[in-house]
Design an enzyme around this catalytic site. Structure first.
Site, PDB file in Angstrom:
ATOM      1  N   LYS A 151       0.810  -1.176   0.074  1.00 49.84           N
ATOM      2  CA  LYS A 151       0.102   0.000   0.151  1.00 49.84           C
ATOM      3  C   LYS A 151       0.863   1.227  -0.082  1.00 49.84           C
ATOM      4  O   LYS A 151       0.552   2.262  -0.384  1.00 49.84           O
ATOM      5  CB  LYS A 151      -0.770   0.092   1.048  1.00 49.84           C
ATOM      6  CG  LYS A 151      -1.972   0.977   1.222  1.00 49.84           C
ATOM      7  CD  LYS A 151      -1.609   2.335   1.684  1.00 49.84           C
ATOM      8  CE  LYS A 151      -2.341   3.418   1.762  1.00 49.84           C
ATOM      9  NZ  LYS A 151      -2.089   4.743   2.543  1.00 49.84           N
ATOM     10  N   ASP A 194      -5.006   5.016 -15.944  1.00 46.45           N
ATOM     11  CA  ASP A 194      -6.316   4.317 -14.919  1.00 46.45           C
ATOM     12  C   ASP A 194      -5.589   3.660 -13.807  1.00 46.45           C
ATOM     13  O   ASP A 194      -4.844   2.721 -13.782  1.00 46.45           O
ATOM     14  CB  ASP A 194      -6.623   3.284 -15.964  1.00 46.45           C
ATOM     15  CG  ASP A 194      -7.943   2.725 -15.441  1.00 46.45           C
ATOM     16  OD1 ASP A 194      -8.040   2.581 -14.283  1.00 46.45           O
ATOM     17  OD2 ASP A 194      -8.659   1.964 -16.333  1.00 46.45           O
TER      18      ASP A 194
HETATM   19  C1  MEV Z   1       0.702   4.947   4.876  1.00 50.31           C
HETATM   20  O1  MEV Z   1      -0.086   5.157   3.855  1.00 50.31           O
HETATM   21  C2  MEV Z   1       1.761   3.838   4.281  1.00 50.31           C
HETATM   22  C3  MEV Z   1       2.566   3.122   5.165  1.00 50.31           C
HETATM   23  O2  MEV Z   1       1.616   2.117   6.156  1.00 50.31           O
HETATM   24  C4  MEV Z   1       3.175   2.035   4.429  1.00 50.31           C
HETATM   25  C5  MEV Z   1       4.194   0.940   5.341  1.00 50.31           C
HETATM   26  O3  MEV Z   1       3.709   0.709   6.293  1.00 50.31           O
HETATM   27  O4  MEV Z   1       4.903   0.670   4.702  1.00 50.31           O
HETATM   28  C6  MEV Z   1       3.423   4.089   6.220  1.00 50.31           C
END
Ligand code: MEV
Length: 437
Positions: A278, A294
């Site tokens: 993420k 996209d």
């Molecule tokens: C937050 O948007 C993204 C993180 O959680 C990514 C990660 O934990 O590596 C900080």
């Protein structure tokens, strides 16, 4: 709320707004003001946005920012990013600066081929279908000539079409599995048009061909795949472990070991892998959005790739070998720099200009680097100070805006939190203290 409506799309924009205000927003004048506030006073620009989709009533803004100082294959880029999360651009910029002094990022496109499929049922033998396919394959291709002419002239087009037997998974289920080279276009329309033509040819030929005419061939659907495991790009950074030394007083050897272990955890533990990825997508989506691509397609394809070995894993990897720290990513990215929104959305045009009007391959590299940079920044924070310190500093402005702080109050409170820990409560308290002074 159960109010339904027919012919809604035929109403004018004002009528649509009147309808939702009346039926869903309790006749709220405030809601109307907010919806209208986001209209652009430039009528032509507003019309352009209205016509991107159906039932437009307003615009939904995202901040459009830039992260400078990215050195990629020895060229310097300022990367455009569209994202709402407070700390993402700051983190990207910090990672860019960190690696600028350590050789920068290296990126390479491995391949750019994309996939589309015609899914169909066939009730005869696989042998008859194979014989039929062999006979009609040249026709499948020649029937698309009107569609593929321009793409072929530029060096792209249909790479191949295969017949795939999927009848063990679903009775009578087969595919035409086609691969395409779409050059600087993302190519969705091109691919889908070719596939629909394949489907017509397939159906027409099957009814008259000696191998198949006794059996039933039914086309179920024709569509590109957003799973593009061949359309791959890699990005990496590396340096001597001792050069990881930053001005935070952290021992570089300890940092490297901890960092590598953090990546390994994301390689083996899906709960961590999802969050790790993420963080990568924070960088990737922001560039994909800013450049009019996209992001849903990119998200779907990347997450499928992360699970390609049967378990969801980290998209990035890290090692320390012979005193060298290396951190890299390999991801599928089907991006375009022509077609789609790229010529239509004025800000997208600026974003692409900012990147020197890149080819699709260049944009793949830049985007992969943004993902890797974001991941580096997140892991650096997570394995040293923890994420909240930086995150809350960036979130401070959101809290102050929620509390309706004036510009003067914002200045004072931001100065105060240069040396204090930001939490929601500590900001409320600081503001209260200032206001009661
Ligand atoms: C937050 O948007 C993204 C993180 O959680 C990514 C990660 O934990 O590596 C900080």
């Amino acid at each position: 709320m159960t109010q339904t409506v027919s012919g809604f799309s035929k109403l004018s924009k004002s009528e649509k707004i009147n309808w939702i205000i009346k039926h869903h927003l309790q006749d709220s004048a405030d809601a109307r003001t907010i919806i209208l506030q986001y209209w652009n006073s430039n009528e032509a620009l507003q019309n352009l946005h209205d016509e991107f989709i159906e039932n437009t009533i307003s615009n939904y803004y995202l901040p459009f920012a830039v992260a400078p100082n990215f050195k990629i294959n020895n060229a310097i880029y300022t990367i455009p990013m569209a994202i709402e999360e407070s700390s993402v651009v700051a983190a990207a910029s910090k990672a860019a600066k960190f690696w600028l002094d350590r050789g920068g990022f290296k990126a390479e496109v491995i391949n750019t081929s994309k996939v589309g499929q015609v899914h169909f049922n066939y009730t005869g033998s696989i042998q008859s279908l194979q014989d039929f396919f062999k006979e009609i394959k040249p026709k499948l291709i020649s029937a698309t000539e009107a569609l593929t002419g321009n793409m072929i002239k530029r060096g792209g087009g249909i790479i191949d079409i295969e017949l795939r037997d999927k009848s063990e998974l679903l009775p009578n289920y087969y595919q035409l599995h086609a691969t395409f080279e779409t050059l600087d276009a993302m190519g969705a329309n091109f691919i889908n048009s070719c596939l629909e033509q394949f489907a017509h040819t397939l159906k027409d030929e099957a009814t008259t061909n000696a191998y198949t005419k006794q059996n039933r061939l039914e086309v179920i659907m024709s569509i590109l795949s957003n799973y593009v495991p061949e359309c791959l790009v890699t990005a990496e950074v590396s340096c001597k472990v001792e050069d990881l030394k930053d001005n935070d007083g952290i021992n570089p050897e300890d940092f490297a070991q901890k960092f590598v272990q953090a990546v390994k955890i994301a390689e083996v533990e899906p709960y961590r892998a999802v969050t790790h990825n993420k963080g990568i997508m924070n960088g990737i989506d922001a560039v994909v959005l800013a450049t009019g691509n996209d992001f849903r397609a990119v998200e779907a394809g990347i997450h499928a790739y992360a699970a390609k070995d049967g378990r969801y894993k980290s998209l990035s990897h890290a090692s320390v070998e012979n005193g060298i720290f290396k951190f890299w990513i390999e991801i599928p990215l089907a991006l375009g720099t022509v077609g789609g929104l790229t010529k239509l959305h004025p800000l997208v045009k600026v974003a692409l200009q900012l990147l020197g009007n890149p080819t699709a391959k260049d944009l793949m590299k830049i985007t992969a680097v943004a993902g890797l940079a974001q991941n580096f920044a997140a892991l650096k924070s997570l394995t040293t100070t923890g994420i909240q310190q930086g995150h809350m500093k960036m979130h401070l402005m959101n809290i102050l805006n929620q509390l309706e702080a004036t510009s003067e109050e914002k200045q004072l409170i931001v100065a105060h939190f240069k040396t204090h820990t930001v939490t929601h409560n500590s900001v409320i308290e600081a503001l209260k203290a200032h206001r009661t002074k």
